[in-house]
Design a protein around this motif. Structure first.
Motif, PDB file in Angstrom:
ATOM      1  N   LEU A 123     -26.114 -56.819  14.009  1.00  0.00           N
ATOM      2  CA  LEU A 123     -24.659 -56.716  13.941  1.00  0.00           C
ATOM      3  C   LEU A 123     -24.165 -56.021  15.198  1.00  0.00           C
ATOM      4  CD1 LEU A 123     -21.970 -56.965  12.321  1.00  0.00           C
ATOM      5  CD2 LEU A 123     -22.440 -54.642  11.476  1.00  0.00           C
ATOM      6  N   PHE A 124     -23.384 -56.732  16.006  1.00  0.00           N
ATOM      7  CA  PHE A 124     -22.757 -56.137  17.170  1.00  0.00           C
ATOM      8  C   PHE A 124     -21.454 -55.463  16.735  1.00  0.00           C
ATOM      9  CE2 PHE A 124     -25.599 -58.954  19.299  1.00  0.00           C
ATOM     10  CZ  PHE A 124     -25.789 -58.434  20.573  1.00  0.00           C
ATOM     11  N   VAL A 125     -21.352 -54.164  16.978  1.00  0.00           N
ATOM     12  CA  VAL A 125     -20.085 -53.462  16.781  1.00  0.00           C
ATOM     13  C   VAL A 125     -19.381 -53.506  18.138  1.00  0.00           C
ATOM     14  CG1 VAL A 125     -18.942 -51.341  16.077  1.00  0.00           C
ATOM     15  CG2 VAL A 125     -21.133 -51.992  15.031  1.00  0.00           C
ATOM     16  N   THR A 126     -18.435 -54.397  18.262  1.00  0.00           N
ATOM     17  CA  THR A 126     -17.845 -54.708  19.554  1.00  0.00           C
ATOM     18  C   THR A 126     -16.362 -54.374  19.547  1.00  0.00           C
ATOM     19  OG1 THR A 126     -17.630 -56.471  21.213  1.00  0.00           O
ATOM     20  CG2 THR A 126     -17.545 -57.154  18.884  1.00  0.00           C
ATOM     21  N   ALA A 127     -15.626 -54.930  20.478  1.00  0.00           N
ATOM     22  CA  ALA A 127     -14.196 -54.648  20.604  1.00  0.00           C
ATOM     23  C   ALA A 127     -13.479 -55.936  20.990  1.00  0.00           C
ATOM     24  CB  ALA A 127     -13.956 -53.570  21.661  1.00  0.00           C
ATOM     25  N   PRO A 128     -12.192 -56.058  20.657  1.00  0.00           N
ATOM     26  CA  PRO A 128     -11.480 -57.308  20.934  1.00  0.00           C
ATOM     27  C   PRO A 128     -11.499 -57.723  22.402  1.00  0.00           C
ATOM     28  CG  PRO A 128     -10.217 -55.947  19.416  1.00  0.00           C
ATOM     29  CD  PRO A 128     -11.365 -55.103  19.891  1.00  0.00           C
ATOM     30  N   HIS A 129     -11.554 -56.748  23.330  1.00  0.00           N
ATOM     31  CA  HIS A 129     -11.525 -57.092  24.752  1.00  0.00           C
ATOM     32  C   HIS A 129     -12.902 -57.475  25.284  1.00  0.00           C
ATOM     33  CE1 HIS A 129     -12.701 -52.840  24.796  1.00  0.00           C
ATOM     34  NE2 HIS A 129     -13.233 -53.071  25.982  1.00  0.00           N
ATOM     35  N   LYS A 130     -13.917 -57.523  24.421  1.00  0.00           N
ATOM     36  CA  LYS A 130     -15.276 -57.832  24.875  1.00  0.00           C
ATOM     37  C   LYS A 130     -15.757 -59.187  24.349  1.00  0.00           C
ATOM     38  CE  LYS A 130     -17.076 -53.359  26.133  1.00  0.00           C
ATOM     39  NZ  LYS A 130     -18.217 -52.412  26.029  1.00  0.00           N
ATOM     40  N   ALA A 131     -14.863 -60.153  24.336  1.00  0.00           N
ATOM     41  CA  ALA A 131     -15.241 -61.486  23.870  1.00  0.00           C
ATOM     42  C   ALA A 131     -16.339 -62.106  24.723  1.00  0.00           C
ATOM     43  CB  ALA A 131     -14.010 -62.394  23.863  1.00  0.00           C
ATOM     44  N   ALA A 132     -16.508 -61.626  25.950  1.00  0.00           N
ATOM     45  CA  ALA A 132     -17.549 -62.177  26.824  1.00  0.00           C
ATOM     46  C   ALA A 132     -18.938 -61.983  26.241  1.00  0.00           C
ATOM     47  CB  ALA A 132     -17.466 -61.530  28.204  1.00  0.00           C
ATOM     48  N   ILE A 133     -19.137 -60.928  25.455  1.00  0.00           N
ATOM     49  CA  ILE A 133     -20.451 -60.708  24.845  1.00  0.00           C
ATOM     50  C   ILE A 133     -20.745 -61.815  23.835  1.00  0.00           C
ATOM     51  CG2 ILE A 133     -21.772 -59.163  23.347  1.00  0.00           C
ATOM     52  CD1 ILE A 133     -20.416 -56.821  24.754  1.00  0.00           C
ATOM     53  N   ARG A 134     -19.762 -62.165  23.035  1.00  0.00           N
ATOM     54  CA  ARG A 134     -19.957 -63.273  22.081  1.00  0.00           C
ATOM     55  C   ARG A 134     -20.234 -64.576  22.823  1.00  0.00           C
ATOM     56  NH1 ARG A 134     -16.394 -62.912  16.651  1.00  0.00           N
ATOM     57  NH2 ARG A 134     -16.047 -60.668  16.548  1.00  0.00           N
ATOM     58  N   ARG A 135     -19.476 -64.819  23.881  1.00  0.00           N
ATOM     59  CA  ARG A 135     -19.681 -66.067  24.624  1.00  0.00           C
ATOM     60  C   ARG A 135     -21.085 -66.121  25.215  1.00  0.00           C
ATOM     61  NH1 ARG A 135     -14.369 -64.961  26.486  1.00  0.00           N
ATOM     62  NH2 ARG A 135     -15.183 -64.267  28.524  1.00  0.00           N
ATOM     63  N   HIS A 136     -21.562 -65.001  25.719  1.00  0.00           N
ATOM     64  CA  HIS A 136     -22.912 -64.983  26.283  1.00  0.00           C
ATOM     65  C   HIS A 136     -23.942 -65.348  25.227  1.00  0.00           C
ATOM     66  CE1 HIS A 136     -26.375 -63.763  28.665  1.00  0.00           C
ATOM     67  NE2 HIS A 136     -26.807 -63.110  27.606  1.00  0.00           N
ATOM     68  N   PHE A 137     -23.832 -64.773  24.049  1.00  0.00           N
ATOM     69  CA  PHE A 137     -24.842 -65.007  23.023  1.00  0.00           C
ATOM     70  C   PHE A 137     -24.634 -66.318  22.259  1.00  0.00           C
ATOM     71  CE2 PHE A 137     -25.740 -60.513  23.742  1.00  0.00           C
ATOM     72  CZ  PHE A 137     -27.126 -60.588  23.855  1.00  0.00           C
ATOM     73  N   ASP A 138     -23.558 -67.015  22.553  1.00  0.00           N
ATOM     74  CA  ASP A 138     -23.470 -68.395  22.066  1.00  0.00           C
ATOM     75  C   ASP A 138     -24.576 -69.246  22.689  1.00  0.00           C
ATOM     76  OD1 ASP A 138     -21.313 -67.946  20.436  1.00  0.00           O
ATOM     77  OD2 ASP A 138     -19.821 -68.673  21.877  1.00  0.00           O
ATOM     78  N   GLU A 139     -25.018 -68.831  23.876  1.00  0.00           N
ATOM     79  CA  GLU A 139     -26.059 -69.568  24.591  1.00  0.00           C
ATOM     80  C   GLU A 139     -27.413 -68.867  24.536  1.00  0.00           C
ATOM     81  OE1 GLU A 139     -25.510 -72.515  25.832  1.00  0.00           O
ATOM     82  OE2 GLU A 139     -23.346 -72.461  25.401  1.00  0.00           O
ATOM     83  N   GLU A 140     -27.405 -67.545  24.458  1.00  0.00           N
ATOM     84  CA  GLU A 140     -28.639 -66.765  24.540  1.00  0.00           C
ATOM     85  C   GLU A 140     -28.725 -65.848  23.319  1.00  0.00           C
ATOM     86  OE1 GLU A 140     -30.853 -67.172  26.829  1.00  0.00           O
ATOM     87  OE2 GLU A 140     -29.751 -68.314  28.330  1.00  0.00           O
ATOM     88  N   HIS A 141     -29.459 -66.286  22.279  1.00  0.00           N
ATOM     89  CA  HIS A 141     -29.509 -65.466  21.064  1.00  0.00           C
ATOM     90  C   HIS A 141     -30.873 -64.865  20.781  1.00  0.00           C
ATOM     91  CE1 HIS A 141     -31.524 -68.797  19.008  1.00  0.00           C
ATOM     92  NE2 HIS A 141     -30.619 -69.579  19.559  1.00  0.00           N
TER      93      HIS A 141
END
Length: 273
Positions: free
Chosen positions: A53-71
């Motif tokens: 579970l990533f505890v992230t922030a709304p301005h860090k959508a780039a982390i989700r995009r990265h792991f769409d490809e690299e999980h």
């Protein structure tokens, strides 16, 4: 004890790395070939973690995009921490994620090792938690006396050398003490395994140092109540690499790149030591 769930806090603002982190979250800064947080996820996968579970922030959508490809073979979930109120607050956003099972916590801006030999400290933390019937287990490393004020510092039973080999029983833990007040030079090293009762305690932990909810305060309360909390020393090959400052990031990038079988020889040729 096999730990299969992990929490990865990645919501920090990265202000000490501005302007570099204005567009790129610090957790996506590369160490060698991979972003820091991908190193972390691959370490967790190698330790048997199946869900994170990533505890992230709304301005860090780039982390989700990265792991769409690299999980890295780990099932990923996300929850937003809308304001940075401390590590304890970030961790309590994961309440209920692992149900009644212990959960690992791995800070997303910190690599252990050189990026090629994966740390197995999460496995060792799980084993120590089970062996000692503990409520929490934390990874620790020894730092210079003038550096203790940047970390949570443990007070081990029997002093720095006490305990059963590399596993130490805690009689206290304090967040960022002045060097003169530090109970030891053993500091928390970015990895934890927590029993469910820690989340119950965090729900009632008030803000502490810096007006933030400190995970250290919850662990200190556990120790004060008589519940066992243990620490596991990092091995020499589990050197901590974080990206908390430009100096730390620059040093870590060079060391991880030099350890790369392909990048290392050429890099060492132009930066002899």
């Amino acid at each position: 004890m096999v730990i299969t769930d992990a929490v990865v806090p990645v919501a920090g603002l990265g202000t000490r790395l501005l302007p570099a982190t204005r567009a790129v979250p610090k957790e996506l800064l590369p160490l060698g070939r991979l972003p820091v947080v991908q190193h972390v996820v691959e370490e967790l996968a190698a330790c048997g973690i199946r869900r994170a579970l990533f505890v992230t922030a709304p301005h860090k959508a780039a982390i989700r995009r990265h792991f769409d490809e690299e999980h890295a073979g780990v099932e990923l979930h996300y929850v937003d921490q809308h304001a940075p109120h401390g590590l304890g607050d970030a961790v309590r956003h994961a309440t209920g994620f692992a149900g009644d099972r212990p959960v690992a916590v791995a800070l997303g801006d910190c690599l252990l090792g050189d990026g090629h030999r994966r740390s197995d400290v999460v496995q060792r933390l799980g084993a120590a938690l089970e062996a000692h019937g503990a409520a929490a287990a934390v990874a620790v490393e020894e730092v210079a006396a003038d550096a203790v004020s940047r970390y949570g510092v443990i007070d081990p039973v029997g002093g720095d050398g006490g305990g059963d080999g590399d596993v130490l029983l805690l009689r206290g833990i304090v967040e960022k003490p002045a060097p003169a007040d530090a109970p030891s030079r053993l500091v928390v090293a970015a990895r934890y395994v927590l029993a469910p009762e820690v989340f119950e305690l965090l729900a009632h932990t008030p803000p502490g140092l810096g007006d933030e909810v400190q995970l250290t305060d919850a662990l200190a309360a556990l120790v004060a109540s008589g519940r066992p909390v243990v620490a596991v020393r990092l091995r020499p090959d589990e050197r901590r690499h974080d990206v908390g400052s430009f100096a730390a990031y620059a040093r870590s990038f060079v060391e991880v790149a030099e350890a790369d079988p392909e990048l290392g020889p050429a890099l060492r040729a132009v930066t002899p030591r």
